[in-house]
Design a protein around this motif. Structure first.
Motif, PDB file in Angstrom:
ATOM      1  N   GLU A 223       0.713  -1.129   0.238  1.00 47.26           N
ATOM      2  CA  GLU A 223      -0.037   0.060  -0.117  1.00 47.26           C
ATOM      3  C   GLU A 223       0.833   1.214   0.022  1.00 47.26           C
ATOM      4  O   GLU A 223       0.573   2.152  -0.763  1.00 47.26           O
ATOM      5  CB  GLU A 223      -0.949  -0.044   1.228  1.00 47.26           C
ATOM      6  N   ILE A 224       2.021   1.086   0.739  1.00 43.62           N
ATOM      7  CA  ILE A 224       3.020   2.360   0.702  1.00 43.62           C
ATOM      8  C   ILE A 224       3.478   2.581  -0.594  1.00 43.62           C
ATOM      9  O   ILE A 224       3.657   3.712  -1.081  1.00 43.62           O
ATOM     10  CB  ILE A 224       3.941   2.154   1.691  1.00 43.62           C
ATOM     11  N   CYS A 225       3.970   1.533  -1.362  1.00 43.34           N
ATOM     12  CA  CYS A 225       4.576   1.323  -2.734  1.00 43.34           C
ATOM     13  C   CYS A 225       3.311   2.238  -3.624  1.00 43.34           C
ATOM     14  O   CYS A 225       3.967   2.944  -4.447  1.00 43.34           O
ATOM     15  CB  CYS A 225       4.959   0.053  -3.235  1.00 43.34           C
ATOM     16  N   THR A 226       2.243   1.744  -3.578  1.00 38.29           N
ATOM     17  CA  THR A 226       1.097   2.283  -4.260  1.00 38.29           C
ATOM     18  C   THR A 226       0.950   3.933  -4.094  1.00 38.29           C
ATOM     19  O   THR A 226       0.978   4.410  -4.963  1.00 38.29           O
ATOM     20  CB  THR A 226      -0.174   1.484  -4.092  1.00 38.29           C
ATOM     21  N   GLY A 227       0.933   4.242  -2.820  1.00 35.04           N
ATOM     22  CA  GLY A 227       0.860   5.670  -2.607  1.00 35.04           C
ATOM     23  C   GLY A 227       1.804   6.502  -3.072  1.00 35.04           C
ATOM     24  O   GLY A 227       1.803   7.583  -3.523  1.00 35.04           O
ATOM     25  N   LEU A 228       3.111   6.132  -3.052  1.00 34.11           N
ATOM     26  CA  LEU A 228       4.325   6.631  -3.404  1.00 34.11           C
ATOM     27  C   LEU A 228       4.587   6.878  -4.950  1.00 34.11           C
ATOM     28  O   LEU A 228       5.258   7.729  -5.397  1.00 34.11           O
ATOM     29  CB  LEU A 228       5.681   5.979  -3.033  1.00 34.11           C
ATOM     30  N   GLU A 230       2.694   8.572  -6.502  1.00 31.40           N
ATOM     31  CA  GLU A 230       2.389  10.016  -6.499  1.00 31.40           C
ATOM     32  C   GLU A 230       3.620  10.999  -6.819  1.00 31.40           C
ATOM     33  O   GLU A 230       3.417  11.971  -7.471  1.00 31.40           O
ATOM     34  CB  GLU A 230       1.333  10.540  -5.447  1.00 31.40           C
ATOM     35  N   TRP A 231       4.422  10.434  -6.343  1.00 25.78           N
ATOM     36  CA  TRP A 231       5.860  11.070  -6.515  1.00 25.78           C
ATOM     37  C   TRP A 231       6.894  10.510  -7.366  1.00 25.78           C
ATOM     38  O   TRP A 231       7.870  11.239  -7.799  1.00 25.78           O
ATOM     39  CB  TRP A 231       6.458  11.477  -5.026  1.00 25.78           C
ATOM     40  N   VAL A 232       7.004   8.949  -7.281  1.00 27.65           N
ATOM     41  CA  VAL A 232       7.726   8.201  -8.417  1.00 27.65           C
ATOM     42  C   VAL A 232       6.914   7.429  -9.151  1.00 27.65           C
ATOM     43  O   VAL A 232       5.780   7.223  -9.019  1.00 27.65           O
ATOM     44  CB  VAL A 232       8.912   7.531  -7.548  1.00 27.65           C
ATOM     45  N   ASP A 233       7.718   7.104 -10.229  1.00 30.77           N
ATOM     46  CA  ASP A 233       6.942   6.154 -11.280  1.00 30.77           C
ATOM     47  C   ASP A 233       6.861   4.744 -10.839  1.00 30.77           C
ATOM     48  O   ASP A 233       7.594   4.374  -9.804  1.00 30.77           O
ATOM     49  CB  ASP A 233       7.752   6.042 -12.615  1.00 30.77           C
ATOM     50  N   GLU A 234       5.817   3.960 -11.310  1.00 31.07           N
ATOM     51  CA  GLU A 234       5.401   2.776 -10.773  1.00 31.07           C
ATOM     52  C   GLU A 234       6.628   1.797 -10.656  1.00 31.07           C
ATOM     53  O   GLU A 234       6.897   0.904  -9.909  1.00 31.07           O
ATOM     54  CB  GLU A 234       4.286   2.137 -11.410  1.00 31.07           C
ATOM     55  N   ILE A 235       7.585   1.759 -11.638  1.00 33.98           N
ATOM     56  CA  ILE A 235       8.594   0.992 -11.819  1.00 33.98           C
ATOM     57  C   ILE A 235       9.669   1.075 -10.527  1.00 33.98           C
ATOM     58  O   ILE A 235      10.057   0.246  -9.972  1.00 33.98           O
ATOM     59  CB  ILE A 235       9.326   1.308 -13.140  1.00 33.98           C
ATOM     60  N   HIS A 236       9.654   2.493 -10.229  1.00 34.39           N
ATOM     61  CA  HIS A 236      10.808   2.705  -9.074  1.00 34.39           C
ATOM     62  C   HIS A 236       9.978   2.784  -7.598  1.00 34.39           C
ATOM     63  O   HIS A 236      10.688   2.920  -6.504  1.00 34.39           O
ATOM     64  CB  HIS A 236      11.281   3.890  -9.417  1.00 34.39           C
ATOM     65  N   ALA A 238       8.515   0.604  -5.641  1.00 35.19           N
ATOM     66  CA  ALA A 238       9.063  -0.280  -4.539  1.00 35.19           C
ATOM     67  C   ALA A 238      10.624  -0.082  -4.172  1.00 35.19           C
ATOM     68  O   ALA A 238      10.791  -0.131  -2.843  1.00 35.19           O
ATOM     69  CB  ALA A 238       8.809  -1.691  -5.100  1.00 35.19           C
ATOM     70  N   GLN A 239      11.598   0.222  -4.920  1.00 36.10           N
ATOM     71  CA  GLN A 239      12.827   0.394  -4.747  1.00 36.10           C
ATOM     72  C   GLN A 239      12.874   1.820  -3.605  1.00 36.10           C
ATOM     73  O   GLN A 239      13.542   1.917  -2.842  1.00 36.10           O
ATOM     74  CB  GLN A 239      13.493   0.753  -5.867  1.00 36.10           C
ATOM     75  N   HIS A 240      11.995   2.804  -4.147  1.00 40.29           N
ATOM     76  CA  HIS A 240      11.893   4.113  -3.274  1.00 40.29           C
ATOM     77  C   HIS A 240      11.486   3.696  -1.941  1.00 40.29           C
ATOM     78  O   HIS A 240      12.074   4.113  -0.738  1.00 40.29           O
ATOM     79  CB  HIS A 240      11.255   5.011  -3.840  1.00 40.29           C
ATOM     80  N   ALA A 241      10.446   2.887  -1.741  1.00 39.25           N
ATOM     81  CA  ALA A 241       9.926   2.555  -0.520  1.00 39.25           C
ATOM     82  C   ALA A 241      10.638   1.437   0.380  1.00 39.25           C
ATOM     83  O   ALA A 241      10.974   1.912   1.557  1.00 39.25           O
ATOM     84  CB  ALA A 241       8.635   1.679  -0.516  1.00 39.25           C
ATOM     85  N   ALA A 242      11.446   0.709  -0.401  1.00 43.54           N
ATOM     86  CA  ALA A 242      12.560  -0.003   0.434  1.00 43.54           C
ATOM     87  C   ALA A 242      13.703   1.042   0.826  1.00 43.54           C
ATOM     88  O   ALA A 242      14.097   0.995   1.911  1.00 43.54           O
ATOM     89  CB  ALA A 242      13.178  -1.195  -0.511  1.00 43.54           C
ATOM     90  N   GLY A 243      14.153   1.822   0.148  1.00 49.20           N
ATOM     91  CA  GLY A 243      15.147   2.922   0.712  1.00 49.20           C
ATOM     92  C   GLY A 243      14.692   3.561   1.773  1.00 49.20           C
ATOM     93  O   GLY A 243      15.607   3.812   2.664  1.00 49.20           O
ATOM     94  N   LEU A 244      13.383   4.380   1.860  1.00 43.13           N
ATOM     95  CA  LEU A 244      12.975   4.695   2.998  1.00 43.13           C
ATOM     96  C   LEU A 244      12.875   4.001   4.220  1.00 43.13           C
ATOM     97  O   LEU A 244      13.339   4.340   5.282  1.00 43.13           O
ATOM     98  CB  LEU A 244      11.331   5.223   2.744  1.00 43.13           C
TER      99      LEU A 244
END
Length: 261
Positions: A223-228, A230-236, A238-244
């Protein structure tokens, strides 16, 4: 109610509300008349509350100066007499008082400075808690990652501020000249937490603030990946969420993980 209990209640009422019913029970002495003897206790009570507020609000004290801070505190004591057996919690409403009471309400940074200092105190006094490790997350099979839900450490506090209150506190704590109050059109997100008996704080980007807020509300990793998105493209996403998540875990902000049913 026996006589001693009545005397104790009357004395407490005098200390808290300046009710003089106890006056007839107190005798004059050669050294001091009854009103003066009673006044010693009344003043001592208020000074003890002042001392508690000085401990909790060092930067606000510095911003207002000794006289200004004293005036604020005594006015606050009159409006919010202590209802706590532990003085640690007496100043909980000071930010609300500053936000709604003239002339302080005309200087919004004061309420935000009080709110920031109180949150730091809450982080420091939070109960001991466990910390999640990177190794514990790594041990969870990849197919279960979408269902991971996390619980933040007990000390984690989230604030949204429109002023530079945090920077003012930082300067005062470092015994440096604080910056002049400044305000932003939109709020800036802050997070405060304790790790190894030390309190930390930092600002958050809009996307990280959204993610940590939703994590605290029980959102799972998917759910966090989906919400993010709004700021990053769908491909990235999960990677962005994992980094956070990695940053939160390494900082000691996360205490546990469980798989959401």
């Amino acid at each position: 109610m026996n006589r001693l209990a009545k005397l104790q209640r009357a004395f407490q009422t005098f200390i808290l509300n300046a009710d003089n019913a106890i006056r007839q029970e107190v005798t004059d002495t050669a050294q001091a008349p009854a009103p003066e003897r009673l006044g010693i206790y009344s003043i001592a009570y208020r000074l003890r509350l002042l001392e508690a507020l000085q401990t909790d609000y060092t930067a606000l004290h510095a911003a207002l100066g000794d006289e200004g801070f004293e005036q604020l505190c005594f006015a606050f004591i009159d409006v919010f007499p202590s209802t706590y057996p532990n003085l640690r919690w007496f100043g909980a409403n000071l930010d609300a008082y500053l936000e709604t009471t003239p002339p302080y309400a005309d200087i919004p940074v004061l309420a935000e400075l009080a709110r920031f200092e109180w949150a730091k105190g809450l982080a420091f006094d939070a109960p001991d808690d466990t910390f999640l490790s990177i190794q514990e997350i790594a041990s969870i099979p990849g197919e279960n990652w979408p269902d991971m839900a996390f619980q933040t450490h007990a000390s984690v506090q989230r604030l949204d501020l429109f002023s530079n209150a945090a920077l003012i506190w930082k300067a005062v704590a470092a015994e440096q000249e604080p910056p002049q109050p400044a305000y932003t059109d939109g709020s800036l997100a802050w997070i405060i937490w304790r790790h190894d008996l030390k309190v930390f704080f930092r600002s958050l980007t809009v996307d990280e603030a959204w993610a940590i807020d939703n994590l605290q509300q029980g959102a799972c990793f998917a759910e966090i990946c989906t919400g993010l998105c709004e700021w990053v493209d769908e491909i990235h996403a999960a990677q962005h969420a994992a980094g956070l998540l990695k940053g939160w875990v390494e900082s000691g902000m996360i205490r546990s993980v469980q798989l959401k049913a």
